[in-house]
Design a protein around this motif. Structure first.
Motif, short mmCIF file in Angstrom:
data_model
loop_
_atom_site.label_atom_id
_atom_site.label_comp_id
_atom_site.label_asym_id
_atom_site.label_seq_id
_atom_site.Cartn_x
_atom_site.Cartn_y
_atom_site.Cartn_z
N ALA A 31 2.17 -1.01 -4.31
CA ALA A 31 3.47 -0.88 -3.68
C ALA A 31 3.69 0.50 -3.06
N TRP A 32 2.66 1.34 -3.05
CA TRP A 32 2.75 2.68 -2.48
C TRP A 32 1.70 2.85 -1.39
N GLU A 33 2.07 3.50 -0.30
CA GLU A 33 1.17 3.71 0.83
C GLU A 33 1.14 5.20 1.17
N PRO A 34 -0.06 5.79 1.30
CA PRO A 34 -0.13 7.23 1.62
C PRO A 34 0.19 7.49 3.09
N PRO A 91 8.71 -0.60 4.61
CA PRO A 91 9.10 0.49 3.70
C PRO A 91 10.51 0.28 3.15
N ASP A 92 10.67 0.53 1.85
CA ASP A 92 11.97 0.37 1.20
C ASP A 92 12.92 1.49 1.59
N PHE A 93 14.17 1.11 1.86
CA PHE A 93 15.22 2.10 2.08
C PHE A 93 15.59 2.78 0.76
N GLN A 130 2.04 12.74 0.32
CA GLN A 130 3.14 11.88 -0.08
C GLN A 130 2.82 10.41 0.19
N TRP A 131 3.54 9.56 -0.53
CA TRP A 131 3.40 8.11 -0.41
C TRP A 131 4.81 7.52 -0.28
N TYR A 132 4.90 6.36 0.39
CA TYR A 132 6.20 5.69 0.46
C TYR A 132 6.12 4.35 -0.27
N LEU A 133 7.28 3.92 -0.78
CA LEU A 133 7.37 2.68 -1.55
C LEU A 133 7.62 1.51 -0.62
N PHE A 193 10.08 8.31 -0.50
CA PHE A 193 8.83 9.05 -0.47
C PHE A 193 8.68 9.81 -1.78
N ARG A 194 7.46 9.84 -2.30
CA ARG A 194 7.17 10.59 -3.51
C ARG A 194 5.80 11.26 -3.36
N ASP A 195 5.66 12.40 -4.05
CA ASP A 195 4.36 13.06 -4.07
C ASP A 195 3.36 12.21 -4.84
#
Length: 558
Positions: free
Chosen positions: A159-162, A178-180, A167-170, A136-138
């Protein structure tokens, strides 16, 4: 269960013939249109008669099927539509009883978005332990409304989903995958637990999905896609793929594999650019073997086949592994169709236009008969090579790609997300055409796949290539595979070959294995004389000891 003597050898994998089963499309025992574990168990006699050393099962875990089962919701269970753990145990026992090893797919880069860990992450606050299991990233912008970076996903889009809180996940693939975060110790330990779980149930090895992607460097600020494109992919320091640190993960896995007697095996799916990088995955201290997919991008011609074989034998000698050979799998066009299409020119088994096999008939340049001739010849060439051979379900029937599936019937996200942009993957057709359920009989609502229909429509021409049609036909592709696999097991010795340059030329490749087993493949159009010796097998009829074009023969030379 105690291993039978026939499969107790720790080096069984080095020159094994491994048959890939796509469980949902192999055999359906309960009539719901989806293949299942009881269906596989019911076909163990068929697998034994085919003569394979192992089966590799594509994912059978609980999944929403956003990507054909490669979106895993529970790594230590069976999808109830496919079976139960007790049925898994019964299948393993039946296969082991037939002296057939069991390899299962493991998907470590990403889970399903329905995995309990990811659902917990969505319910938790930013910075929580639950979110630390994933990436997860801002977001950028005043409210995090912009993605952290402009990276594209493999199946289209970003490749990012809100997640709605800035925050968004890769997700390197579909948004449902979602990537571990492999920097997280809990993730690493949980996969060690999974490896032991299946090994304790008798699994002999693992095929590791996208093995090169696990470890990532997401140090801020994140690079743009243009900056990523400028980084050397062979450097070992690319932020997203094939990082040197990934081998620390596989060293831990190797320690688990070596807890068992015989040790569990593994083969990496690692799409890397250089032999040196691939060799790292095949290291005895790591996974032990890595797929070489080079024949998937090669046209049916002598020069690329010889170059690929020589290169990969050199790589395996350097790594201490054995080579792996592949002509078809669940991700690419079946090679019987591929070899009937115009030249690939290095593209990886792609489809070449939606119209090329309308209604299952030749169209738009495909030559089905020539494609099958070449497929039979290429398969015999492959089976004569030192190393392990990976076969895909249905290729032993000479199956072509099913190219006329309607948009409504297609299930592959690679198809649905490429509409309007077919240039980026599979030329717009997706991978469903090689995943259509197998024909076992020439009649019935699903050609013997199960008591009722099949989850993907089967074409009418399946009636002509069903197992029961080919079973007793000495000229059938099924008979050819059975005899080739029988002879291969009898003839295999040391993992070496010698090229016969006196007999090889622009269109012909001749090599000899220890013991005088000689392979002759004619990639050209004109017949060529066969060398002296006993003719053991040929991919087509031989007259006057002359090998036709698009054909292979095996000779035992004096």
């Amino acid at each position: 269960m105690t291993d039978t003597p026939a499969i107790a050898d720790a080096d069984w994998w080095r020159q094994a013939a491994v048959y890939q089963i796509y469980p949902r499309s192999f055999a359906d025992a309960n009539g719901d249109g989806i293949g299942d574990l009881r269906g596989i168990t019911s076909r163990v006699p068929y697998l034994r008669s085919l003569g394979v050393d192992a089966v590799w099962l594509s994912p059978f875990y609980p999944s929403a099927l956003a990507d054909g089962g490669y979106d895993v919701a529970d790594y230590r269970d069976v999808d109830p539509r496919i079976g139960t753990l007790d049925e898994f145990d019964a299948m393993v026992a039946a296969l082991h009883g037939a002296a057939i090893r069991v390899v299962v797919d493991i998907v470590p880069n990403h889970s399903s978005n329905e995995h309990p860990w990811f659902q917990a992450a969505l319910r938790s606050a930013r910075g929580s332990a639950e979110r630390e299991r994933y990436i997860f990233r801002d977001g950028r912008g005043d409210r995090g409304e912009l993605p952290p970076a402009d990276w594209p996903a493999t199946f289209g889009g970003l490749a990012w989903e809100p997640v709605g809180d800035g925050q968004w996940y890769l997700h390197s693939f579909a948004k449902e995958q979602p990537d571990f975060n492999w920097d997280n110790r809990e993730v690493r330990d949980d996969f060690l637990k999974t490896l032991r779980f299946w090994s304790d149930r008798g699994v002999d090895g693992f095929r590791v999905d996208v093995a090169s992607l696990l470890v990532k460097d997401l140090t801020e600020p994140l690079p743009s896609q243009a900056e990523l494109d400028a980084i050397d992919r062979d450097s070992g320091v690319h932020p997203l793929l094939d990082r040197d640190e990934v081998h620390e993960v596989y060293a831990e896995w190797r320690a688990v594999f070596d807890e068992y007697d015989p040790p569990r095996t593994a083969v990496a799916e690692a799409w890397v650019d250089s032999p040196a990088r691939r060799a790292k995955y095949a290291s005895p201290a790591g996974l032990g073997q890595a797929f070489n997919f080079d024949l998937l991008t090669a046209d049916f011609a002598a020069e690329p086949f010889r170059r690929i074989v020589a290169d990969n034998l050199a790589q395996s000698a350097a790594s201490g592994a054995s080579s792996t050979w592949v002509l078809s799998n669940h991700d690419v066009t079946r090679h019987a169709s591929r070899y009937g299409l115009p030249p690939l020119d290095g593209r990886a088994g792609v489809k070449q236009g939606v119209e090329w096999m309308l209604a299952g008939a030749p169209a738009d340049g495909i030559d089905r008969e020539r494609g099958l001739r070449r497929a039979r010849a290429a398969t015999m060439f492959l089976l004569a090579l030192p190393g392990s051979a990976y076969l895909y379900q249905g290729e032993e029937l000479g199956l072509h790609e099913v190219g006329d599936l309607s948009p409504e019937d297609r299930q592959d996200p690679a198809y649905h997300r490429s509409v309007g942009q077919p240039e980026w993957t599979y030329d717009g057709l997706g991978r469903d055409g090689c995943r259509v359920p197998l024909p076992w009989t020439s009649t019935g609502s699903s050609f013997g796949f199960g008591p009722d229909g099949a989850h993907l429509p089967q074409p009418a021409w399946f009636a002509d290539v069903a197992v029961e049609v080919q079973e007793d036909d000495p000229a059938s592709t099924l008979t050819l595979y059975r005899e080739a696999l029988r002879l291969r097991r009898e003839l295999q010795t040391a993992e070496t070959l010698d090229w016969d340059d006196a007999l090889s030329h622009d269109d012909v490749l001749v090599f000899t294995r220890p013991g005088g087993w000689t392979n002759v493949t004619n990639f050209g159009d004109e017949p060529v004389p066969l060398p002296e010796g006993d003719l053991l097998l040929a991919s087509t009829a031989i007259h006057d000891r002359r090998l036709p074009g698009d054909a292979t023969a095996w000779i035992r030379r004096p």
